[in-house]
Design an enzyme around this catalytic site. Structure first.
Site, short mmCIF file in Angstrom:
data_model
loop_
_atom_site.label_atom_id
_atom_site.label_comp_id
_atom_site.label_asym_id
_atom_site.label_seq_id
_atom_site.Cartn_x
_atom_site.Cartn_y
_atom_site.Cartn_z
N LYS A 290 0.90 -1.20 0.21
CA LYS A 290 -0.05 0.06 -0.03
C LYS A 290 0.85 1.21 -0.07
O LYS A 290 1.50 1.50 0.98
CB LYS A 290 -0.77 -0.24 1.23
CG LYS A 290 -2.16 0.89 1.04
CD LYS A 290 -2.13 2.11 0.68
CE LYS A 290 -1.81 2.99 1.95
NZ LYS A 290 -1.56 4.39 1.59
N GLU B 207 9.97 1.31 10.78
CA GLU B 207 11.05 2.39 10.76
C GLU B 207 10.31 3.75 10.60
O GLU B 207 9.57 4.12 9.52
CB GLU B 207 11.73 2.36 9.20
CG GLU B 207 12.53 0.95 9.07
CD GLU B 207 13.23 0.81 7.63
OE1 GLU B 207 13.02 1.53 6.88
OE2 GLU B 207 13.89 -0.27 7.85
N CYS C 155 13.80 10.95 6.54
CA CYS C 155 13.46 10.42 8.04
C CYS C 155 15.09 10.70 8.77
O CYS C 155 15.12 11.06 9.64
CB CYS C 155 13.32 9.27 8.24
SG CYS C 155 14.54 7.95 7.21
N GLU D 150 9.35 16.54 15.12
CA GLU D 150 9.80 16.43 13.84
C GLU D 150 8.89 17.12 12.93
O GLU D 150 7.63 17.02 12.82
CB GLU D 150 9.61 14.67 13.29
CG GLU D 150 9.97 14.35 11.79
CD GLU D 150 9.63 12.97 11.29
OE1 GLU D 150 8.45 12.67 11.66
OE2 GLU D 150 10.73 12.35 11.10
N1 LIG Z 1 12.83 5.68 9.66
C1 LIG Z 1 12.69 5.64 8.60
O1 LIG Z 1 13.48 4.92 7.99
C2 LIG Z 1 11.74 6.31 7.79
C3 LIG Z 1 12.01 6.61 6.48
C4 LIG Z 1 10.96 7.48 5.84
C5 LIG Z 1 9.92 8.37 6.24
N2 LIG Z 1 10.10 8.04 7.68
C6 LIG Z 1 8.71 8.90 8.33
O2 LIG Z 1 7.82 8.99 7.56
C7 LIG Z 1 7.08 10.15 7.85
C8 LIG Z 1 6.66 10.68 6.61
O3 LIG Z 1 5.91 9.90 6.03
P1 LIG Z 1 4.45 9.89 5.86
O4 LIG Z 1 3.63 11.24 6.14
O5 LIG Z 1 4.09 9.18 4.58
O6 LIG Z 1 3.98 9.03 7.03
P2 LIG Z 1 2.64 8.18 7.34
O7 LIG Z 1 2.70 7.58 8.61
O8 LIG Z 1 1.50 9.48 7.53
O9 LIG Z 1 2.25 7.41 6.23
C9 LIG Z 1 2.71 6.39 5.83
C10 LIG Z 1 2.12 5.42 5.37
O10 LIG Z 1 1.02 4.78 6.01
C11 LIG Z 1 -0.28 4.98 5.60
N3 LIG Z 1 -1.09 4.89 6.82
C12 LIG Z 1 -1.50 6.07 7.44
N4 LIG Z 1 -2.37 5.80 8.39
C13 LIG Z 1 -2.56 4.54 8.50
C14 LIG Z 1 -3.21 3.37 9.21
N5 LIG Z 1 -4.02 3.90 10.18
N6 LIG Z 1 -3.04 2.19 9.10
C15 LIG Z 1 -2.30 1.75 7.86
N7 LIG Z 1 -1.83 2.78 7.20
C16 LIG Z 1 -1.60 3.76 7.43
C17 LIG Z 1 -0.30 6.12 4.76
O11 LIG Z 1 -1.30 5.89 3.86
C18 LIG Z 1 1.16 5.83 4.04
O12 LIG Z 1 1.20 4.85 3.06
C19 LIG Z 1 8.14 10.97 8.75
O13 LIG Z 1 7.61 10.96 10.03
C20 LIG Z 1 9.55 10.36 8.42
O14 LIG Z 1 10.46 10.26 9.47
C21 LIG Z 1 10.59 7.27 8.42
O1 LIG Z 2 13.56 8.94 4.60
C1 LIG Z 2 14.15 7.98 5.11
C2 LIG Z 2 15.27 6.98 4.47
C3 LIG Z 2 15.40 6.18 4.53
C4 LIG Z 2 16.33 5.56 3.78
C5 LIG Z 2 16.48 4.04 3.83
O2 LIG Z 2 15.67 3.10 3.98
C6 LIG Z 2 17.43 3.43 3.06
O3 LIG Z 2 18.61 4.16 2.70
O4 LIG Z 2 17.44 2.29 2.86
#
Ligand SMILES: NC(=O)c1ccc[n+]([C@@H]2O[C@H](COP(=O)([O-])OP(=O)(O)OC[C@H]3O[C@@H](n4cnc5c(N)ncnc54)[C@H](O)[C@@H]3O)[C@@H](O)[C@H]2O)c1
Ligand SMILES: O=C/C=C/C=C(\O)C(=O)O
Length: 486
Positions: free
Chosen positions: A178, A254, A288, A390
């Protein structure tokens, strides 16, 4: 108008409900496609297809055959590089100069690296004594976990989705993905590559839609999903963990970060400025691992701030096709509202706005885009929400420190623990500080330098579990011990 459909059992299908929503290019605000929103019926069909595919040819394939197919998937992405690039940049607005050397190459590498990795996995064996003297032999075997639900975010759509799908398929699982509702296109396009590469129908499935009360929640609640791997916000991670508790399904999470950069007075300042500029502003700050808190040792504080300001002001804001542009828009107007609310809060709290702080003037044809200025603040207190939460935008707060101990304490002061970057030319200090930072990933004199064999993930509220190298294989397989009495 172009429609983006689900990819289920090797075919593109629309939603039975007829529900569609807009896919918007955030560089100009234009609707570029209409996306089908999955209901429970489509999610169930995708999970059923994935379950059936486990019992089909995919489940019987040798590792050699499976990994050869995955190498063809990697080659298929590379062969259609320009299409993937165009799609990713239209969905996110990010500069092609960025996506062409990070997002799309990593999309291919995530298949080839794990295809190679899985061929070289040893398992353990233990001989044991038994009371009758005949002995016994224990050995481990790995089996696919089953049907994996993959929920991915919008910031590096192809990269972060394939970072999970690559190892999941290499281990012999099937997946239902998804993607983020903001960025569905490359995940959809990958279905064509899967078919052309000979991935059997049902192995890779995609359902589109939103999170709560939509495709995301239906997928994570589906009882026939064996494990869920998620990248996104910490709050969403908590919700998904709750959903996964029913049926005791394993999760790999993550999550978010509020990462610290620590710049010591003995740093090579050219390197520290270049790295901090990237870590704060690359991908419009939507990484992230990005640095939103910068701690700089007092003797070089003023010089560092002045040079980072000069670097931020030299960024070239522009649309994906502008070859000079290295700074694009945020992913959406909704996200821009969030980022601008922090820009306002910083101002209200009396921050010194070193640069930026608002919305740039853009030419007429880009005026509908989700643009913000790269922004640097100083002077906020350590407990300001701008410093503790964040933001996920192109901004950072810089604060001076005096001692190494103070820097470590500041870096560790938040509930997040994803990544950190340390800048120093003193090797002992680099190792000493790296050892004390409460984060899953610490870079020394670099940032976002990635070896896919290494452990990747967050400490504290930045995640659960590690992916990368053998750690991905740990999550995507069930390790079974066979005990044979001799
Ligand atoms: N740690 C990492 O590796 C990493 C990497 C990239 C992004 N991030 C984090 O992601 C965030 C930004 O991305 P975003 O805004 O798309 O995140 P988000 O959590 O809003 O959404 C991520 C995904 O989850 C889905 N989603 C949302 N609510 C849900 C629910 N209740 N059940 C199932 N699925 C659901 C969304 O539709 C989307 O596909 C930031 O907090 C960032 O730090 C973390
Ligand atoms: O925004 C977050 C970036 C994550 C990066 C990875 O998961 C990767 O480099 O494998």
């Amino acid at each position: 108008m172009k429609e983006i459909k689900h990819f289920i059992n090797g075919q593109y299908v629309g939603s039975a409900s007829g529900r569609l929503f807009d896919n918007v290019n955030p560089a100009n605000g234009q609707v570029i496609a209409r996306i089908h929103e999955a209901g429970e019926a489509e999610v169930d069909a995708a999970v059923k297809a994935a379950r059936a595919a486990l019992k089909g040819p995919w489940g019987r394939m040798s590792v050699a055959e499976r990994t050869e197919i995955l190498h063809r998937v990697a080659a298929g992405i590379t062969a259609r590089f320009d299409e993937f690039l165009e799609a990713e940049c239209q969905d996110t607005g990010k500069p092609k100069s960025l996506a062409s050397h990070i997002d799309i190459p990593r999309g291919a590498a995530n298949f080839s690296v794990f295809a190679d990795q899985v061929k070289n996995v040893p398992t353990e064996a233990f001989e044991m004594a038994t009371p009758d003297g005949s002995g016994a032999l224990n050995y481990g075997v790995r089996r696919p976990k089953g049907v994996i639900g993959v929920i991915s975010p919008w910031n590096l759509p192809l990269l972060l989705m394939t970072w999970k799908v690559g190892p999941a398929l290499a281990c012999g699982n099937t997946v239902v993905v998804k993607p983020s509702e903001e960025t569905p296109t490359t995940t959809a396009l990958l279905g064509e590559v899967m078919n052309a590469a000979g991935v059997p129908a049902g192995v890779y499935n995609v359902v589109h839609g939103f999170g709560g009360d939509s495709a995301g929640a239906f997928l994570t609640a589906h009882p026939d999903v064996d494990g869920i791997t998620f990248t996104g916000e910490t709050g969403t991670g908590e919700t998904i963990m709750r959903a996964a508790a029913k049926g005791v399904r394993q999760v790999s999470l993550e999550l978010g970060g509020k990462n610290a950069g620590i710049v010591f007075a003995d740093a090579d300042l050219d390197k520290a400025i270049e790295g901090t500029l990237r870590s704060a502003f690359a991908n419009c700050g939507q990484v992230c691992l990005g640095t939103e808190r910068v701690y700089v040792q007092r003797p070089i504080f003023d010089e560092f701030v002045a040079r980072l300001k000069a670097g931020a002001e030299a960024l070239v804001i522009g649309e994906p096709n502008d070859p000079k542009a290295n700074f694009g828009p945020l992913v959406s107007h909704k996200h821009r509202e969030k980022v601008l609310s922090y820009y306002q809060k910083a101002q209200d709290e009396g921050a010194t706005i070193v640069t930026g702080g608002g919305v740039p003037d853009m030419p007429q044809h880009l005026a509908g885009g989700a643009w913000v200025q790269p922004t640097i603040w100083t002077g906020l207190s350590d407990d300001s929400p701008v410093v503790t939460e964040e933001i996920f935008g192109p901004c950072c707060h810089i604060r001076p420190f005096d001692t190494e101990e103070e820097a470590v304490e500041l870096a560790n002061s938040l509930p997040y623990g994803l990544a950190s970057a340390i800048w120093t030319e003193n090797a002992s200090r680099a190792h000493r500080v790296a050892g004390q930072i409460e984060a899953g990933i610490v870079w020394v004199n670099s940032w976002f330098l990635r070896d896919l064999r290494t452990a990747f993930g967050g400490a504290k509220q930045s995640g659960i579990g590690r992916e990368g190298g053998v750690h991905s294989l740990e999550f995507y397989t069930e390790l079974k011990n066979v005990c044979v009495k001799l």
